[in-house]
Design a protein around this motif. Structure first.
Motif, PDB file in Angstrom:
ATOM      1  N   TRP A 184       0.845  -1.187   0.000  1.00  0.00           N
ATOM      2  CA  TRP A 184       0.000   0.000   0.000  1.00  0.00           C
ATOM      3  C   TRP A 184       0.889   1.249   0.000  1.00  0.00           C
ATOM      4  O   TRP A 184       2.049   1.215   0.395  1.00  0.00           O
ATOM      5  N   ASN A 185       0.313   2.334  -0.452  1.00  0.00           N
ATOM      6  CA  ASN A 185       1.037   3.599  -0.561  1.00  0.00           C
ATOM      7  C   ASN A 185       0.987   4.340   0.772  1.00  0.00           C
ATOM      8  O   ASN A 185      -0.087   4.710   1.244  1.00  0.00           O
ATOM      9  N   LEU A 186       2.165   4.560   1.368  1.00  0.00           N
ATOM     10  CA  LEU A 186       2.234   5.236   2.664  1.00  0.00           C
ATOM     11  C   LEU A 186       2.516   6.724   2.527  1.00  0.00           C
ATOM     12  O   LEU A 186       2.717   7.416   3.521  1.00  0.00           O
ATOM     13  N   ASN A 187       2.564   7.234   1.313  1.00  0.00           N
ATOM     14  CA  ASN A 187       2.931   8.621   1.079  1.00  0.00           C
ATOM     15  C   ASN A 187       1.981   9.593   1.788  1.00  0.00           C
ATOM     16  O   ASN A 187       0.762   9.500   1.658  1.00  0.00           O
ATOM     17  N   PHE A 188       2.563  10.510   2.549  1.00  0.00           N
ATOM     18  CA  PHE A 188       1.797  11.544   3.246  1.00  0.00           C
ATOM     19  C   PHE A 188       1.791  12.787   2.368  1.00  0.00           C
ATOM     20  O   PHE A 188       2.767  13.539   2.300  1.00  0.00           O
ATOM     21  N   SER A 189       0.678  13.015   1.687  1.00  0.00           N
ATOM     22  CA  SER A 189       0.619  14.019   0.622  1.00  0.00           C
ATOM     23  C   SER A 189       0.798  15.447   1.115  1.00  0.00           C
ATOM     24  O   SER A 189       1.343  16.291   0.410  1.00  0.00           O
ATOM     25  N   LEU A 190       0.351  15.745   2.320  1.00  0.00           N
ATOM     26  CA  LEU A 190       0.371  17.118   2.810  1.00  0.00           C
ATOM     27  C   LEU A 190       1.784  17.706   2.810  1.00  0.00           C
ATOM     28  O   LEU A 190       1.978  18.879   2.497  1.00  0.00           O
ATOM     29  N   GLY A 191       2.749  16.889   3.161  1.00  0.00           N
ATOM     30  CA  GLY A 191       4.141  17.369   3.168  1.00  0.00           C
ATOM     31  C   GLY A 191       4.958  16.737   2.061  1.00  0.00           C
ATOM     32  O   GLY A 191       6.183  16.681   2.138  1.00  0.00           O
ATOM     33  N   GLY A 192       4.281  16.267   1.020  1.00  0.00           N
ATOM     34  CA  GLY A 192       4.955  15.522  -0.039  1.00  0.00           C
ATOM     35  C   GLY A 192       5.906  16.356  -0.869  1.00  0.00           C
ATOM     36  O   GLY A 192       5.837  17.581  -0.908  1.00  0.00           O
ATOM     37  N   GLY A 193       6.814  15.667  -1.562  1.00  0.00           N
ATOM     38  CA  GLY A 193       7.776  16.329  -2.433  1.00  0.00           C
ATOM     39  C   GLY A 193       8.689  17.267  -1.667  1.00  0.00           C
ATOM     40  O   GLY A 193       8.997  17.056  -0.490  1.00  0.00           O
ATOM     41  N   TYR A 194       9.086  18.345  -2.330  1.00  0.00           N
ATOM     42  CA  TYR A 194      10.070  19.253  -1.756  1.00  0.00           C
ATOM     43  C   TYR A 194       9.468  20.234  -0.752  1.00  0.00           C
ATOM     44  O   TYR A 194      10.202  21.029  -0.150  1.00  0.00           O
ATOM     45  N   ILE A 195       8.155  20.154  -0.553  1.00  0.00           N
ATOM     46  CA  ILE A 195       7.542  20.912   0.542  1.00  0.00           C
ATOM     47  C   ILE A 195       8.216  20.538   1.861  1.00  0.00           C
ATOM     48  O   ILE A 195       8.328  21.357   2.790  1.00  0.00           O
ATOM     49  N   LEU A 196       8.668  19.302   1.961  1.00  0.00           N
ATOM     50  CA  LEU A 196       9.417  18.848   3.138  1.00  0.00           C
ATOM     51  C   LEU A 196      10.523  19.841   3.492  1.00  0.00           C
ATOM     52  O   LEU A 196      10.657  20.267   4.645  1.00  0.00           O
ATOM     53  N   TYR A 197      11.319  20.242   2.492  1.00  0.00           N
ATOM     54  CA  TYR A 197      12.442  21.143   2.747  1.00  0.00           C
ATOM     55  C   TYR A 197      11.997  22.584   2.941  1.00  0.00           C
ATOM     56  O   TYR A 197      12.652  23.350   3.658  1.00  0.00           O
ATOM     57  N   ILE A 198      10.882  22.965   2.312  1.00  0.00           N
ATOM     58  CA  ILE A 198      10.342  24.311   2.519  1.00  0.00           C
ATOM     59  C   ILE A 198       9.987  24.497   3.996  1.00  0.00           C
ATOM     60  O   ILE A 198      10.366  25.486   4.632  1.00  0.00           O
ATOM     61  N   LEU A 199       9.258  23.528   4.556  1.00  0.00           N
ATOM     62  CA  LEU A 199       8.846  23.605   5.961  1.00  0.00           C
ATOM     63  C   LEU A 199      10.034  23.447   6.899  1.00  0.00           C
ATOM     64  O   LEU A 199      10.115  24.117   7.941  1.00  0.00           O
TER      65      LEU A 199
END
Length: 344
Positions: A184-199
């Protein structure tokens, strides 16, 4: 935002930006990494690649510092106007220049071009492949107003980051390392991609780290770097091709190392020699030009001077040629009527 805090930010954001842009150039002069071989050049290329890998994440972290609180300075309309003029227009212009350049270098047949082909080439960054980072950057720009509207950022952001790092970075990394299968896909979309580094950049900017905290962060950064270097070397040598288990900007090794580099620059920039600070301040206005123009020199210089791109001299020293040429080119272009729009 008070003046002292703003000055403190400028004091380390400028070196962070300049160092990251220089590291990106070295990443690209070291493009030999992607031509796997068991020859000695690839061993050094792997080390250089991993050491400079922090540049892109740190660039996104800088965007988090400077943009998340944009609504305290100007409106949403002004925010998007600035993003379009400062990044979208230069991206489009230099992508088209990349198309022209490839035609002139006989790397592209103009007879194959159509409106659809040109749009496809720009959006897929196939004319200037190193422009790939613009696309996730634009997605982050679209997301930032939502995060900017959150009132209690210093409570909500740590939650989003914790879940994102666990679900999007740590678990996929462990699955790959231990060859597990998750259906199953465990990806947490709210902080997905490079938003991780923005926050992450936004939060790290707010924290003053004690010496003990710095020691822990630097230890984890070294661990991340060593995992990246040794893991990639071991797996790739065994497979006879590049294995990316330990690679990836959103992967745990890179995350640990990039945070360490961010904190190192932030906490130690005050100890830089005065002359070096002066050089960094001078290069500040050329840091974005380095991202935009390096492609043309990366292709042109080796062809013009018959440079062996596998040589250590080019991979580490190419920046010595490229940097002054970009500074000269930027000065000339900025004198033109449209210069400030294509090289802000």
């Amino acid at each position: 935002m008070n003046d002292n805090k703003e000055q403190k930010k400028i004091d380390y954001i400028t070196p962070m930006s300049v160092i990251s842009s220089l590291a990106v150039v070295i990443l690209h002069t070291n493009g030999a990494f992607w031509k796997f071989s068991r020859a000695s050049y690839w061993i050094t290329a792997n080390i250089i690649e991993c050491v400079c890998y922090f540049a892109v994440p740190v660039f996104f972290m800088i965007s988090g510092i400077t943009l998340i609180d944009y609504n305290k300075r100007y409106s949403l309309e002004e925010y998007f106007k600035k993003r379009i003029t400062k990044t979208v227009l230069p991206f489009l212009f230099w992508s088209l220049m990349g198309l022209v350049y490839k035609i002139l270098m006989h790397q592209l047949n103009p007879g194959t071009l159509s409106v659809r082909a040109v749009l496809n080439g720009i959006l897929n960054t196939s004319y200037v492949s190193i422009f790939w980072f613009f696309i996730p950057l634009f997605i982050c720009y679209l997301s930032i107003p939502v995060f900017s509207a959150i009132q209690d950022k210093e409570k909500i952001f740590p939650y989003v980051l914790t879940i994102t790092i666990i679900c999007n970075s740590l678990i996929p990394f462990l699955i790959n390392v231990f060859h597990m299968k998750i259906h199953w896909n465990l990806n947490f979309s709210l902080g997905g991609g490079y938003i991780l580094y923005i926050l992450l950049g936004y939060l790290l900017d707010k924290i003053h780290f004690t010496k003990k905290q710095q020691a822990v962060i630097y230890s984890l950064a070294i661990a991340g770097l060593l995992m990246h270097i040794l893991g990639t070397y071991h797996l790739s040598m065994n497979a006879g091709k590049i294995i990316s288990t330990y690679k990836g900007y959103l992967n745990i090794p890179c995350l640990l190392y990039s945070v360490g580099m961010y904190v190192l620059i932030k906490e130690k920039v005050q100890f830089l020699p005065t002359k070096l600070k002066g050089v960094i301040q001078y290069l500040k206005s050329y840091s974005f030009a380095l991202y935009l123009l390096q492609f043309f020199f990366l292709i042109g210089l080796p062809k013009l001077f018959h440079i062996n791109v596998l040589s250590l001299g080019w991979r580490l020293g190419g920046i010595v040629l490229i940097l002054p040429l970009i500074i000269i080119a930027t000065k000339i272009i900025r004198l033109l009527p449209f210069g400030k729009y294509v090289l802000p």
